[in-house]
Design a protein around this motif. Sequence first.
Motif, PDB file in Angstrom:
ATOM      1  N   TYR A 137       0.839  -1.194   0.000  1.00 21.33           N
ATOM      2  CA  TYR A 137       0.000   0.000   0.000  1.00 21.33           C
ATOM      3  C   TYR A 137       0.876   1.247   0.000  1.00 21.33           C
ATOM      4  N   MET A 138       0.430   2.274  -0.692  1.00 21.66           N
ATOM      5  CA  MET A 138       1.149   3.539  -0.719  1.00 21.66           C
ATOM      6  C   MET A 138       0.854   4.387   0.527  1.00 21.66           C
ATOM      7  N   ILE A 139      -0.177   4.015   1.253  1.00 21.52           N
ATOM      8  CA  ILE A 139      -0.473   4.607   2.560  1.00 21.52           C
ATOM      9  C   ILE A 139      -0.391   3.466   3.553  1.00 21.52           C
ATOM     10  N   THR A 140       0.563   3.536   4.461  1.00 21.29           N
ATOM     11  CA  THR A 140       0.786   2.411   5.366  1.00 21.29           C
ATOM     12  C   THR A 140      -0.292   2.302   6.442  1.00 21.29           C
ATOM     13  N   GLU A 141      -0.840   3.443   6.877  1.00 23.82           N
ATOM     14  CA  GLU A 141      -1.857   3.415   7.930  1.00 23.82           C
ATOM     15  C   GLU A 141      -3.195   2.980   7.353  1.00 23.82           C
ATOM     16  N   LYS A 142      -3.934   2.175   8.105  1.00 21.97           N
ATOM     17  CA  LYS A 142      -5.300   1.842   7.700  1.00 21.97           C
ATOM     18  C   LYS A 142      -6.181   3.046   8.007  1.00 21.97           C
ATOM     19  N   PRO A 143      -7.152   3.351   7.141  1.00 21.75           N
ATOM     20  CA  PRO A 143      -8.045   4.479   7.408  1.00 21.75           C
ATOM     21  C   PRO A 143      -8.832   4.275   8.702  1.00 21.75           C
ATOM     22  N   ALA A 144      -9.026   5.378   9.417  1.00 24.33           N
ATOM     23  CA  ALA A 144      -9.807   5.372  10.649  1.00 24.33           C
ATOM     24  C   ALA A 144     -10.872   6.457  10.538  1.00 24.33           C
ATOM     25  N   GLN A 145     -11.922   6.291  11.285  1.00 17.94           N
ATOM     26  CA  GLN A 145     -12.998   7.282  11.240  1.00 17.94           C
ATOM     27  C   GLN A 145     -12.511   8.577  11.886  1.00 17.94           C
ATOM     28  N   THR A 146     -12.682   9.695  11.161  1.00 15.89           N
ATOM     29  CA  THR A 146     -12.238  11.001  11.643  1.00 15.89           C
ATOM     30  C   THR A 146     -13.411  11.944  11.884  1.00 15.89           C
ATOM     31  N   GLY A 147     -14.615  11.542  11.544  1.00 16.97           N
ATOM     32  CA  GLY A 147     -15.828  12.341  11.722  1.00 16.97           C
ATOM     33  C   GLY A 147     -17.016  11.581  11.186  1.00 16.97           C
ATOM     34  N   LYS A 148     -18.189  12.215  11.215  1.00 14.71           N
ATOM     35  CA  LYS A 148     -19.380  11.558  10.686  1.00 14.71           C
ATOM     36  C   LYS A 148     -19.217  11.343   9.182  1.00 14.71           C
ATOM     37  N   ASN A 149     -19.213  10.086   8.763  1.00  8.50           N
ATOM     38  CA  ASN A 149     -19.018   9.702   7.360  1.00  8.50           C
ATOM     39  C   ASN A 149     -17.681  10.173   6.781  1.00  8.50           C
ATOM     40  N   HIS A 150     -16.696  10.399   7.631  1.00  8.79           N
ATOM     41  CA  HIS A 150     -15.364  10.797   7.166  1.00  8.79           C
ATOM     42  C   HIS A 150     -14.330   9.811   7.696  1.00  8.79           C
ATOM     43  N   TRP A 151     -13.488   9.333   6.778  1.00  8.84           N
ATOM     44  CA  TRP A 151     -12.420   8.403   7.091  1.00  8.84           C
ATOM     45  C   TRP A 151     -11.120   8.897   6.465  1.00  8.84           C
ATOM     46  N   GLY A 152     -10.008   8.509   7.018  1.00  8.67           N
ATOM     47  CA  GLY A 152      -8.728   8.868   6.435  1.00  8.67           C
ATOM     48  C   GLY A 152      -7.588   8.254   7.232  1.00  8.67           C
ATOM     49  N   PRO A 153      -6.397   8.236   6.674  1.00  8.81           N
ATOM     50  CA  PRO A 153      -6.032   8.771   5.371  1.00  8.81           C
ATOM     51  C   PRO A 153      -6.459   7.831   4.246  1.00  8.81           C
ATOM     52  N   SER A 154      -6.505   8.393   3.046  1.00  9.42           N
ATOM     53  CA  SER A 154      -6.897   7.604   1.881  1.00  9.42           C
ATOM     54  C   SER A 154      -6.284   8.190   0.622  1.00  9.42           C
ATOM     55  N   GLY A 155      -6.396   7.438  -0.484  1.00  6.57           N
ATOM     56  CA  GLY A 155      -5.936   7.907  -1.787  1.00  6.57           C
ATOM     57  C   GLY A 155      -4.595   7.331  -2.184  1.00  6.57           C
ATOM     58  N   ALA A 156      -3.773   8.173  -2.835  1.00  3.54           N
ATOM     59  CA  ALA A 156      -2.462   7.778  -3.356  1.00  3.54           C
ATOM     60  C   ALA A 156      -2.582   6.627  -4.353  1.00  3.54           C
ATOM     61  N   GLY A 157      -3.588   6.714  -5.214  1.00  6.97           N
ATOM     62  CA  GLY A 157      -3.768   5.700  -6.250  1.00  6.97           C
ATOM     63  C   GLY A 157      -2.631   5.724  -7.253  1.00  6.97           C
ATOM     64  N   ILE A 158      -2.432   4.598  -7.905  1.00  4.51           N
ATOM     65  CA  ILE A 158      -1.395   4.482  -8.940  1.00  4.51           C
ATOM     66  C   ILE A 158      -2.109   4.394 -10.280  1.00  4.51           C
ATOM     67  N   TRP A 159      -2.056   5.483 -11.052  1.00  2.00           N
ATOM     68  CA  TRP A 159      -2.825   5.639 -12.288  1.00  2.00           C
ATOM     69  C   TRP A 159      -2.091   5.126 -13.526  1.00  2.00           C
ATOM     70  N   SER A 160      -0.792   4.889 -13.412  1.00  2.00           N
ATOM     71  CA  SER A 160      -0.002   4.538 -14.601  1.00  2.00           C
ATOM     72  C   SER A 160       0.775   3.244 -14.383  1.00  2.00           C
ATOM     73  N   ALA A 161       1.262   2.703 -15.486  1.00  2.00           N
ATOM     74  CA  ALA A 161       2.001   1.439 -15.444  1.00  2.00           C
ATOM     75  C   ALA A 161       3.292   1.590 -14.652  1.00  2.00           C
ATOM     76  N   PRO A 162       3.665   0.555 -13.896  1.00  2.00           N
ATOM     77  CA  PRO A 162       4.944   0.589 -13.188  1.00  2.00           C
ATOM     78  C   PRO A 162       6.107   0.506 -14.171  1.00  2.00           C
ATOM     79  N   THR A 163       7.260   0.971 -13.727  1.00  2.00           N
ATOM     80  CA  THR A 163       8.470   0.950 -14.536  1.00  2.00           C
ATOM     81  C   THR A 163       9.453  -0.027 -13.913  1.00  2.00           C
ATOM     82  N   LEU A 164       9.978  -0.937 -14.723  1.00  2.00           N
ATOM     83  CA  LEU A 164      10.897  -1.972 -14.256  1.00  2.00           C
ATOM     84  C   LEU A 164      12.342  -1.500 -14.372  1.00  2.00           C
ATOM     85  N   ASP A 165      13.109  -1.745 -13.316  1.00  2.00           N
ATOM     86  CA  ASP A 165      14.561  -1.551 -13.332  1.00  2.00           C
ATOM     87  C   ASP A 165      15.161  -2.886 -12.896  1.00  2.00           C
TER      88      ASP A 165
END
Length: 159
Positions: free
Chosen positions: A58-86
């Motif tokens: 995961y690009m975000i190591t912490e699991k999301p936790a509730q931060t308010g009514k219907n609000h959770w975080g942290p979240s996101g950091a999606g990977i939109w493109s192909a990985p590059t091999l080295d």
Amino acid sequence: HEATRLTAAPLAYQDTVFIPVASWEESRTTNPDYACCTFRGSVVALRIKDGSQVWKTYMITEKPAQTGKNHWGPSGAGIWSAPTLDARRGRLYVSTGDNYSAPATPMSDAIAALELTSGRVVWSRQTTPGDVWNTACSTKGDCPVPDFDYGASVILERR
């Protein structure tokens, strides 16, 4: 995650396929009944011969936790493109998008190098700290501006 979106080509190398994972969850924030946001971008390595999982990072190591009514975080950091091999260094490079919800995390809007065999993050470099954005920002106007994401694959330069 039910909002997962695979937007990029996977990368096959030797006996493993590496799959970058993004989502469309940030666009669901205009629904006040949706508990946003819990998605975390990742790379999944699967054995080609049987589809079994080798590792998942995961690009975000912490699991999301509730931060308010219907609000959770942290979240996101999606990977939109192909990985590059080295192959020479035994690394897989990925680029990530923004956080969908607070708190902001260090591997959003970043380039990261993962170890091919284990998925361990060897290093990462964030270029837009504090970028937390989702579609509700367009209507409420209470998120940082501008919104950035890396939408292209990492390019290697040999010297």
